[in-house]
Every structure is written in structure tokens, then in C-alpha cells.
Design an enzyme around this catalytic site. Structure first.
Site, PDB file in Angstrom:
ATOM      1  N   THR A  78      32.581  39.048  45.999  1.00  0.00           N
ATOM      2  CA  THR A  78      33.122  40.324  45.531  1.00  0.00           C
ATOM      3  C   THR A  78      32.088  41.444  45.606  1.00  0.00           C
ATOM      4  OG1 THR A  78      33.817  41.445  43.509  1.00  0.00           O
ATOM      5  CG2 THR A  78      32.538  39.481  43.195  1.00  0.00           C
ATOM      6  N   ASP A  79      32.564  42.685  45.665  1.00  0.00           N
ATOM      7  CA  ASP A  79      31.648  43.844  45.612  1.00  0.00           C
ATOM      8  C   ASP A  79      31.079  44.033  44.205  1.00  0.00           C
ATOM      9  OD1 ASP A  79      33.975  44.773  44.340  1.00  0.00           O
ATOM     10  OD2 ASP A  79      34.193  46.559  45.593  1.00  0.00           O
ATOM     11  N   GLU A  80      31.679  43.340  43.208  1.00  0.00           N
ATOM     12  CA  GLU A  80      31.240  43.561  41.824  1.00  0.00           C
ATOM     13  C   GLU A  80      29.814  43.066  41.589  1.00  0.00           C
ATOM     14  OE1 GLU A  80      34.200  42.859  38.816  1.00  0.00           O
ATOM     15  OE2 GLU A  80      35.821  43.137  40.247  1.00  0.00           O
TER      16      GLU A  80
ATOM     17  N   TYR B  26      31.864  37.649  34.766  1.00  0.00           N
ATOM     18  CA  TYR B  26      32.474  37.302  36.064  1.00  0.00           C
ATOM     19  C   TYR B  26      31.537  37.641  37.213  1.00  0.00           C
ATOM     20  CZ  TYR B  26      35.181  38.119  40.335  1.00  0.00           C
ATOM     21  OH  TYR B  26      35.604  38.139  41.642  1.00  0.00           O
TER      22      TYR B  26
ATOM     23  N   LYS C 288      29.543  35.225  39.971  1.00  0.00           N
ATOM     24  CA  LYS C 288      29.731  35.325  41.428  1.00  0.00           C
ATOM     25  C   LYS C 288      28.381  35.625  42.101  1.00  0.00           C
ATOM     26  CE  LYS C 288      33.058  35.171  43.600  1.00  0.00           C
ATOM     27  NZ  LYS C 288      33.785  34.018  44.222  1.00  0.00           N
TER      28      LYS C 288
HETATM   29  P1  NAD Z   1      42.820  33.808  41.655  1.00  0.00           P
HETATM   30  O1  NAD Z   1      42.303  33.750  40.256  1.00  0.00           O
HETATM   31  O2  NAD Z   1      44.162  34.394  41.927  1.00  0.00           O
HETATM   32  O3  NAD Z   1      42.822  32.344  42.285  1.00  0.00           O
HETATM   33  C1  NAD Z   1      41.789  31.431  42.106  1.00  0.00           C
HETATM   34  C2  NAD Z   1      42.296  30.050  42.524  1.00  0.00           C
HETATM   35  O4  NAD Z   1      41.219  29.120  42.365  1.00  0.00           O
HETATM   36  C3  NAD Z   1      43.464  29.544  41.661  1.00  0.00           C
HETATM   37  O5  NAD Z   1      44.454  28.990  42.481  1.00  0.00           O
HETATM   38  C4  NAD Z   1      42.821  28.470  40.785  1.00  0.00           C
HETATM   39  O6  NAD Z   1      43.725  27.432  40.426  1.00  0.00           O
HETATM   40  C5  NAD Z   1      41.708  27.966  41.692  1.00  0.00           C
HETATM   41  N1  NAD Z   1      40.593  27.370  40.948  1.00  0.00           N
HETATM   42  C6  NAD Z   1      39.980  27.861  39.834  1.00  0.00           C
HETATM   43  N2  NAD Z   1      39.006  27.025  39.446  1.00  0.00           N
HETATM   44  C7  NAD Z   1      38.986  25.997  40.335  1.00  0.00           C
HETATM   45  C8  NAD Z   1      38.191  24.823  40.482  1.00  0.00           C
HETATM   46  N3  NAD Z   1      37.210  24.526  39.611  1.00  0.00           N
HETATM   47  N4  NAD Z   1      38.442  23.995  41.526  1.00  0.00           N
HETATM   48  C9  NAD Z   1      39.443  24.257  42.403  1.00  0.00           C
HETATM   49  N5  NAD Z   1      40.238  25.348  42.310  1.00  0.00           N
HETATM   50  C10 NAD Z   1      40.000  26.210  41.289  1.00  0.00           C
HETATM   51  O7  NAD Z   1      41.680  34.577  42.486  1.00  0.00           O
HETATM   52  P2  NAD Z   1      41.825  35.508  43.767  1.00  0.00           P
HETATM   53  O8  NAD Z   1      42.072  36.880  43.330  1.00  0.00           O
HETATM   54  O9  NAD Z   1      42.718  34.863  44.744  1.00  0.00           O
HETATM   55  O10 NAD Z   1      40.330  35.451  44.301  1.00  0.00           O
HETATM   56  C11 NAD Z   1      39.901  34.493  45.275  1.00  0.00           C
HETATM   57  C12 NAD Z   1      38.429  34.696  45.543  1.00  0.00           C
HETATM   58  O11 NAD Z   1      38.185  36.026  45.996  1.00  0.00           O
HETATM   59  C13 NAD Z   1      37.546  34.510  44.300  1.00  0.00           C
HETATM   60  O12 NAD Z   1      36.384  33.836  44.690  1.00  0.00           O
HETATM   61  C14 NAD Z   1      37.231  35.930  43.859  1.00  0.00           C
HETATM   62  O13 NAD Z   1      35.990  36.000  43.207  1.00  0.00           O
HETATM   63  C15 NAD Z   1      37.203  36.641  45.183  1.00  0.00           C
HETATM   64  N6  NAD Z   1      37.538  38.082  45.119  1.00  0.00           N
HETATM   65  C16 NAD Z   1      38.744  38.486  44.597  1.00  0.00           C
HETATM   66  C17 NAD Z   1      39.045  39.833  44.579  1.00  0.00           C
HETATM   67  C18 NAD Z   1      40.375  40.343  44.059  1.00  0.00           C
HETATM   68  O14 NAD Z   1      40.579  41.565  44.058  1.00  0.00           O
HETATM   69  N7  NAD Z   1      41.291  39.501  43.661  1.00  0.00           N
HETATM   70  C19 NAD Z   1      38.127  40.782  45.047  1.00  0.00           C
HETATM   71  C20 NAD Z   1      36.911  40.324  45.548  1.00  0.00           C
HETATM   72  C21 NAD Z   1      36.636  38.963  45.590  1.00  0.00           C
HETATM   73  P1  TYD Z   2      41.409  44.606  37.564  1.00  0.00           P
HETATM   74  O1  TYD Z   2      42.683  44.567  38.327  1.00  0.00           O
HETATM   75  O2  TYD Z   2      41.249  43.739  36.358  1.00  0.00           O
HETATM   76  O3  TYD Z   2      40.231  44.365  38.617  1.00  0.00           O
HETATM   77  P2  TYD Z   2      38.601  44.499  38.432  1.00  0.00           P
HETATM   78  O4  TYD Z   2      38.268  44.532  37.001  1.00  0.00           O
HETATM   79  O5  TYD Z   2      38.120  43.252  39.117  1.00  0.00           O
HETATM   80  O6  TYD Z   2      38.218  45.756  39.162  1.00  0.00           O
HETATM   81  O7  TYD Z   2      41.167  46.100  37.118  1.00  0.00           O
HETATM   82  C1  TYD Z   2      41.140  47.173  38.055  1.00  0.00           C
HETATM   83  C2  TYD Z   2      40.790  48.430  37.291  1.00  0.00           C
HETATM   84  O8  TYD Z   2      41.867  48.749  36.423  1.00  0.00           O
HETATM   85  C3  TYD Z   2      39.563  48.275  36.418  1.00  0.00           C
HETATM   86  O9  TYD Z   2      38.832  49.497  36.413  1.00  0.00           O
HETATM   87  C4  TYD Z   2      40.132  48.012  35.039  1.00  0.00           C
HETATM   88  C5  TYD Z   2      41.433  48.793  35.046  1.00  0.00           C
HETATM   89  N1  TYD Z   2      42.524  48.243  34.225  1.00  0.00           N
HETATM   90  C6  TYD Z   2      43.228  49.079  33.351  1.00  0.00           C
HETATM   91  O10 TYD Z   2      42.943  50.302  33.232  1.00  0.00           O
HETATM   92  N2  TYD Z   2      44.241  48.549  32.604  1.00  0.00           N
HETATM   93  C7  TYD Z   2      44.588  47.223  32.680  1.00  0.00           C
HETATM   94  O11 TYD Z   2      45.493  46.770  31.940  1.00  0.00           O
HETATM   95  C8  TYD Z   2      43.883  46.379  33.611  1.00  0.00           C
HETATM   96  C9  TYD Z   2      44.227  44.919  33.739  1.00  0.00           C
HETATM   97  C10 TYD Z   2      42.868  46.941  34.363  1.00  0.00           C
END
Ligand code: NAD
Ligand code: TYD
Length: 353
Positions: free
Chosen positions: A134-136, A160, A164
Site C-alpha cells: 500500500t501507499d500508506e 495497519y 504492511k
Molecule cells: P480485504 O480485507 O478485502 O481481503 C483480504 C483477504 O485476505 C480476505 O479474503 C481474508 O479472508 C484474507 N486473509 C486475511 N488474513 C489471512 C491469512 N492469515 N491467511 C490467508 N488469508 C487471509 O483486502 P483488500 O482490500 O482486498 O486488500 C488486498 C491487499 O491489497 C492487502 O494486502 C492490502 O494491504 C493491499 N492494499 C489494499 C488497498 C485497498 O484500497 N483495498 C490499497 C492498497 C493496498
Molecule cells: P478507508 O476507505 O477506510 O481507506 P484508508 O483509510 O485505507 O484510506 O477510508 C478512506 C478515507 O475516508 C479515509 O481518509 C478515512 C475516510 N472515511 C470517512 O471519512 N468516513 C468513514 O466512515 C470511513 C470508513 C472512512
């Protein structure tokens, strides 16, 4: 030939699995997922009878299971999506984040390295471990800072992002210490189909339709760089195919938006596609709530490296991607009914009381 995908029942992982298998010439997938609250087999319902998809419920931290799967299926690559991924949950309870994101990645790296060492020279040369991050990990930007490049220092601010960041460091070290063939991608906030409604965009769509408040943390001026999930999947395919070993690639949407503007845009689209009964705008439901502790102000990705070196650019603008996303939620009420379970309601109660 197979690839091993971890976390392939989650939001991005399931989009990746569906996307990958839509190509009939692509390898099959072993999908290892623990099925936490975020994992949902309904995302993969269309693959139920597809012999190219093997689903295994299990933990990336389970050494015996991971070793067994690697020996049995001999995947030519691993794409690691599995993680605890929600910042707000990491604030309430960081332990699972340390366990899965750090210890789980460590276990996966060690099992994969042991397996890689047993491969013949051609298979060994082909093997890839792709870590999805992630960019975070780069921390927070001010309004005038340049966007994150791959050489920004790591400055994670939440449990989180710290977990990561730790996993990224392990992946990097396995390359430099053992020559283990890794690539890492750091992407911005994704949105699109199958997004679990604890995250901003799906939460707002569902709350709007259910006549509930649309919660904006703090002043709503925090900025995220929104990436349509289909674009993220195409970028991962590109990096897996052509990425340089040991390198990291930032993936972004070139779509910086303040949270309040994102929510207002969703309201406008819903006003057109499914107007409220009283013909007032859904924007009436916007409610400012207490800010998230340690809330990062701005994330923005400079995605020039992946464009210059691998020729990848996102296909969607925010306007096209968000419209598709809202429409998907309107068309998929059965999927929504499936995820809005008791444990989901407990989370809303805890977070938005
Ligand atoms: P998500 O939470 O929707 O899905 C995570 C999946 O991993 C779930 O299906 C869960 O059951 C599985 N999981 C959790 N713990 C596990 C374990 N110990 N063993 C096997 N499976 C396990 O997450 P996402 O949004 O699909 O994100 C996927 C990846 O991308 C993550 O690594 C996250 O850090 C990264 N990422 C997500 C975003 C975003 O905006 N969603 C942005 C940047 C990076
Ligand atoms: P989120 O979707 O949780 O992603 P991340 O924290 O990984 O960026 O949140 C996106 C942005 O929206 C973040 O700045 C937090 C804000 N946010 C709200 O303002 N209200 C909400 O209920 C949630 C879940 C997020």
C-alpha cells in the site's frame, strides 16, 4: 502450470482471480484464503465449477499447509494479497495485523524460499513472489508535497500501515540476502465491485440507500488517490510478467480527491440513478463525525515509473470508475444482503455509535 494467490476471496484478490481466469490461456489458480470477515466466497461464485480454480481455506501463517500446497501444485508464482486491511480495525485491535501481515508474510517467504531452492534451474529462474502493498507505508503528505515515488522514506502512522511496512521490509531483505525473486507493488486506495462495506465508498453507497447518515471523519478534506480495482489488477499482471526482480512499483489512479468530494459525487450519481422518494439529494444524509486518530491527511501516488518502464497507465478516470461502481452496487443487492451479516452490524455499532 498454476499460480498461488493468497487472500483471493477478499476485495482486490477476488477481482484479480476473476480477471486472471477470464483469459483462457492463463494458468490456473490455487487460492489460499483464511476467510476472515473480509473473505467472501460469494465473490467467486461464478467459478464454482471452474477446474482452473482451486480454493483452499487456510492461513498464510500455517507452515505445514503452505509447504504442502507448494509441493503439490508447484506454482510458478505467488501473488500475496492476504492481509488484515482496514485502518479503523487496526486501531481497535492491532494483534491480527501483526500476526497476518508480518508473521504470515514471513512464513510465506520462508516456505516459498525453501521451495524455490529445490527447483530446477529453468523453473528457479521463472519463479516470482509478488507482494501486494500500500501507499500508506509512506506516511502522510501535506497539500503541497510532491506525490509518493518509490524512493520516499517509509513513515507509517497506523498499526495497519506499520504492519504492511514491516512486511515490505521482509520481502526486500529476502531479495538482498537470499537472492529470492521478489517484486513489490505499493498502490493507492482501490474501489470497485466486491468492496467490503466497511471502507468509505461502499459504506457510503449502502448507507445512502438505507437512509442512514453518511459519516465523514473530521473536516472531510483528507485526500486519497483513487484507483479502480480493474486497473490495479492489470498493473499487477504487468509487473508479474515484466517487472524487474527486487524492484518496487507504485500503482496509482492519478485521481486525487478529498473525501467530501468523493461522497458528494456518489450522492449525485445516486440522485440520477435511484432518486430518493422525497426527491431531495442524498447529500442531505452527509454527517460529520469524530475524526480517526492519527488520520493521514493526504496520499498521492506518482505512477511514472510503472508507466515509463512497463507501459502501464490506468484505463479508468474517477468519473467512469465511480459510476460503474455505484451501478454495480445497485445491480447486486443479493451480494450485499450476504455481507451485511450480524458481525458486520456489530462493527458498525462499535465504530459509529
Ligand atoms: P480485504 O480485507 O478485502 O481481503 C483480504 C483477504 O485476505 C480476505 O479474503 C481474508 O479472508 C484474507 N486473509 C486475511 N488474513 C489471512 C491469512 N492469515 N491467511 C490467508 N488469508 C487471509 O483486502 P483488500 O482490500 O482486498 O486488500 C488486498 C491487499 O491489497 C492487502 O494486502 C492490502 O494491504 C493491499 N492494499 C489494499 C488497498 C485497498 O484500497 N483495498 C490499497 C492498497 C493496498
Ligand atoms: P478507508 O476507505 O477506510 O481507506 P484508508 O483509510 O485505507 O484510506 O477510508 C478512506 C478515507 O475516508 C479515509 O481518509 C478515512 C475516510 N472515511 C470517512 O471519512 N468516513 C468513514 O466512515 C470511513 C470508513 C472512512
Amino acid at each position: 502450470m498454476m499460480i498461488l494467490v493468497t487472500g483471493g476471496a477478499g476485495f482486490i484478490g477476488s477481482n484479480f482471480v476473476l480477471d486472471w481466469l477470464a483469459d483462457p490461456s492463463a494458468e490456473g489458480i490455487i487460492n489460499l484464503d483464511k476467510l476472515t470477515y473480509a473473505g467472501n466466497l460469494a465473490n467467486l461464485a461464478s467459478l464454482e465449477h471452474n477446474p482452473r480454480h482451486i480454493f483452499v481455506q487456510g492461513d498464510i501463517g500455517d507452515q505445514g499447509l503452505v509447504k504442502k500446497l507448494l509441493a503439490q501444485y508447484q506454482p510458478r508464482a505467488i501473488v500475496n494479497f492476504a492481509a488484515e486491511s482496514h485502518v479503523d480495525r487496526s486501531i481497535h485491535g492491532p494483534a491480527d495485523f501483526i500476526q497476518t501481515n508480518i508473521m504470515g508474510t514471513f512464513n510465506l517467504l520462508e516456505c516459498a524460499r525453501e521451495h524455490w531452492n529445490t527447483l530446477e534451474s529453468d523453473a528457479k529462474k521463472q519463479f516470482r513472489f509478488h507482494h501486494v502493498s500500500t501507499d500508506e507505508v509512506y506516511g502522510s503528505l501535506s497539500a503541497t508535497d510532491p506525490a509518493f515515488t518509490e524512493s520516499n522514506p517509509y513513515e507509517p502512522n497506523s498499526p495497519y500501515s506499520a504492519s504492511k511496512a514491516a512486511s515490505d521490509h521482509l520481502v526486500r531483505a529476502w531479495f538482498h540476502t537470499y537472492g529470492f525473486p521478489v517484486v513489490t507493488t505499493n498502490c493507492s486506495n482501490n474501489y470497485g465491485p466486491y468492496h467490503f462495506p466497511e471502507k468509505l465508498i461502499p459504506l457510503v453507497i449502502l448507507n445512502a440507500l438505507n437512509h442512514k447518515p453518511l459519516p465523514i471523519y473530521g473536516d472531510g478534506q483528507q485526500v486519497r488517490d483513487w484507483l479502480y480495482v480493474g486497473d490495479h489488477c492489470s498493473a499487477i499482471r504487468e509487473v508479474l510478467a515484466k517487472g524487474e526482480l527486487g524492484e518496487t512499483y507504485n500503482i496509482g489512479g492519478w485521481n486525487e480527491k478529498a473525501n467530501l468530494d468523493v461522497v458528494k459525487t456518489i450522492c449525485q450519481i445516486l440522485d440520477q440513478l435511484k432518486p430518493r422518494n422525497d426527491d431531495k439529494s442524498y447529500a442531505k444524509q452527509i454527517t460529520f463525525v469524530k475524526d480517526r486518530p492519527g488520520h493521514d491527511r493526504r496520499y498521492a501516488i506518482d505512477a511514472c515509473k510503472i508507466e515509463k518502464e512497463l507501459g502501464w497507465r490506468p484505463a479508468e478516470t474517477f468519473d467512469t470508475g465511480i459510476r460503474k461502481t455505484v451501478q454495480w452496487y445497485l445491480n447486486n443487492s443479493q451480494w450485499i444482503d450476504g455481507v451485511v451479516s450480524g458481525s458486520y452490524r456489530d462493527w458498525l455499532q462499535k465504530q459509529y455509535h
